[in-house]
Write an enzyme that holds these catalytic residues in place. Structure first.
Site: not given
Ligand code: NOJ
Length: 570
Positions: A132, A178, A224, A363, A365, A439
């Site tokens: 990606r 992005h 995002e 995404n 985390y 992500e």
């Molecule tokens: C989300 C973002 O899309 C990416 O650009 C960023 O580096 C990562 N999270 C980690 O913070």
């Protein structure tokens, strides 16, 4: 007993009594919505979780369905460099980096503009089946517009990258935005505050489909949106740094962005889909809001509202009913006596936006622990960043594995957020689409000397991939890809390279910007090559052995010495 101590004691006693009461009070108050009531009962039904305890799921062996994409993710500004090379225009991030006097790390980044073949090889060496990356709008259209001319060198660059990926049997998943808006569009029109951006973005998206759509079959319009809109147009802390007016402007910007997304989807649907046969979706940031006490409907409601202000802001219009979540409408626009700050979609716009996506990129985390509170203090993320969200506060559960402040690992490790978020999304939104985990990853501070035995990242991917498999196997979620953030240490926006998330270490002191695989790259590669954790595979056994340890704080101390050695690395 001195007076103050006595008062403190009484205060503490009252507080303790209140806490005890709230914990034993499971009757649902009248003012809780039917949805929160149902959700609370549902959460209690499926989850044995005690409030504030880390749920350690057992390791399960298992593999993903055929065709599943294993990849890594990057973004143009974070890796390409060549900020003004071969006719590229300036982006708002270039502008910001140069103007703010920060070291403009993005000028060269990891020099992927020149080293793209090396990067593709790194992915191939790990056995990846996908990559990606994002296209830099000002590299293709230096002033952002077709009228300003197409930069052929930019087209050539992405053609080479795409062809190289395909030659190495990796499918591209391409993000069109992005965060690196052409500066010219910012200067002339005020960027995303201007409705005309819907047309400019559509021209750019159309150009992408025309030039690359014969080979790119998965497009994400935006990455995002929350993360560039709130800091950039609300708080004013990142480009384009629009200060003041956050309580109105960020909502107007999001309105334009959602329409721009929908327009680009319709263009693909109407003009390109029949011939190119691909998919267009959007990537949403999806931090999970875990109710602190799942038995308390007020916490459940607060957590639901948190989800609405993050994910729902964009997901509800696109995957739900075409409109903003009710919680946002009520909290932002109130009783309708004042001019609404949250814009209003017309019925025609709702119909246009609703269902305008072929997949959802999430995404995922980490998580926040959310509890109901109307107090201002303590200051938390919500009160600082989303003050319109009332009645909810956030904290973290100290039992969630994380590094200490003196260590280097910066994230809370909450693998089950993946399964919870996928459940929430699937139950909430009527437009059913496949998911890509676009992500996930774990950061550490830059270390001297660098340590390739990144136990924290090895544990992280063991836990998170296993959770994705659990979502597929146990919950039947249609997850079609897992993308690790990130291929190699790169420019973590304003933090430069002081924060590292790479499966490969990048030596920024070396003019060649050499990339070296960390142990996690080998592990993630083994997982990907075998489709997950097949019974009996060496890395499955290894994961099983590490499982309990990965749920302690130990691997996240950032030293990487405790765990021994992952097979195959020297
Ligand atoms: C989300 C973002 O899309 C990416 O650009 C960023 O580096 C990562 N999270 C980690 O913070």
């Amino acid at each position: 007993m001195p007076k103050t101590r006595e008062m403190l004691f009484v205060g503490f006693f009252l507080l303790a009594a209140a806490v005890a009461h709230s914990e034993i009070c499971t009757d649902l108050p009248e003012d809780i919505s039917a949805e929160a009531r149902e959700y609370s009962q549902h959460v209690q039904g499926i989850s044995k979780r005690q409030p504030s305890s880390y749920p350690k799921e057992p390791f399960i062996s298992g593999t993903v369905p055929p065709g599943f994409l294993w990849g890594t993710s990057t973004a143009a500004y974070q890796v390409e460099g060549g900020w003004n090379t071969d006719g590229k225009g300036e982006s708002i991030w270039d502008h910001y980096a140069h103007r703010s006097g920060r070291t403009p790390w993005g000028d060269t980044a990891t020099d992927s503009y020149h080293k793209y073949a090396t990067d593709v090889q790194l992915g191939a060496d790990m056995g990846m089946t996908a990559y990606r990356f994002s296209i830099s709008w000002p590299r293709l259209l230096p002033d952002g517009t077709l009228a300003g001319g197409v930069n052929q060198a930019g087209v050539d660059y992405y053609n080479k990258l795409i062809d190289e990926l395909i030659a190495h049997k990796m499918e591209p998943l391409v993000t069109m935005y992005h965060w690196d808006l052409p500066q010219a569009l910012q200067t002339k029109y005020g960027g995303w505050t201007n409705e005309s951006m819907v047309d400019y973005f559509n021209d750019y998206a159309t150009l992408c489909y025309q030039k690359f759509g014969d080979r790119v079959k998965r497009w994400a319009t935006f990455n995002e949106p929350w993360s560039f809109i709130v800091p950039g147009y609300g708080l004013g802390v990142s480009p384009p740094q629009m200060l003041f007016g956050m309580r109105r402007r960020q909502y107007e910007v999001a309105h334009v962005v959602i329409k721009a997304h929908a327009r680009a989807w319709h263009t693909y649907n109407d003009t390109f889909r029949a011939q190119q046969g691909g998919e267009v979706g959007i990537v949403l940031g999806a931090p999970w809001g875990q109710p602190r006490n799942t038995s308390d409907p007020r916490d459940v409601q607060a957590a639901d509202n948190f989800e609405q202000f993050f994910l729902g802001w964009f997901a509800n219009p696109i995957y739900g009913n075409g409109d903003y979540p009710d919680a946002m409408k009520q909290m932002i626009n109130g009783d309708g006596t004042e001019k609404p700050r949250l814009p209003v979609f017309t019925e025609a716009e709702k119909a246009y936006v609703r269902g305008a996506a072929d997949f959802a990129g999430l995404n995922m985390y980490s998580a926040y622990l959310i509890y109901a509170s109307n107090h201002t203090l303590p200051l938390d993320f919500i009160s600082a960043v989303i003050p319109d969200l009332k009645g909810a506060k956030d904290t973290e559960d100290p039992t969630w594995p994380h590094g200490s402040s003196s260590s280097t690992v910066l994230s809370y490790v909450v693998p089950w957020n993946i399964r919870e978020q996928l459940r929430y999304f699937s139950e909430k939104y009527s437009h059913k689409v496949p998911f890509y985990i676009t992500e996930t990853g774990i950061s550490e501070k830059e270390q001297f000397p660098p340590n390739m035995n990144d136990t924290w990242r090895q544990c992280y991917y063991m836990l998170y991939v296993d959770e994705a498999i659990r979502a597929i196997k146990l919950d039947g979620r249609d997850v079609r890809g897992f993308f690790a953030w990130t291929l190699m240490d790169n420019i973590e926006w304003g933090s430069g390279h002081s924060v590292r998330l790479g499966l490969h270490y990048t030596n920024f002191s070396d003019p060649n910007l050499t990339r070296t695989p960390r142990v996690s790259a080998k592990l993630y590669g083994d997982i990907a090559r075998s489709g997950g954790f097949p019974e009996g595979a060496a890395h499955s056994k290894h994961t099983q052995e590490w499982w309990d340890w990965c749920h302690t704080m130990e691997p996240y101390k950032g030293t990487g010495t405790g765990a021994g050695w992952y097979p195959g690395m020297h």
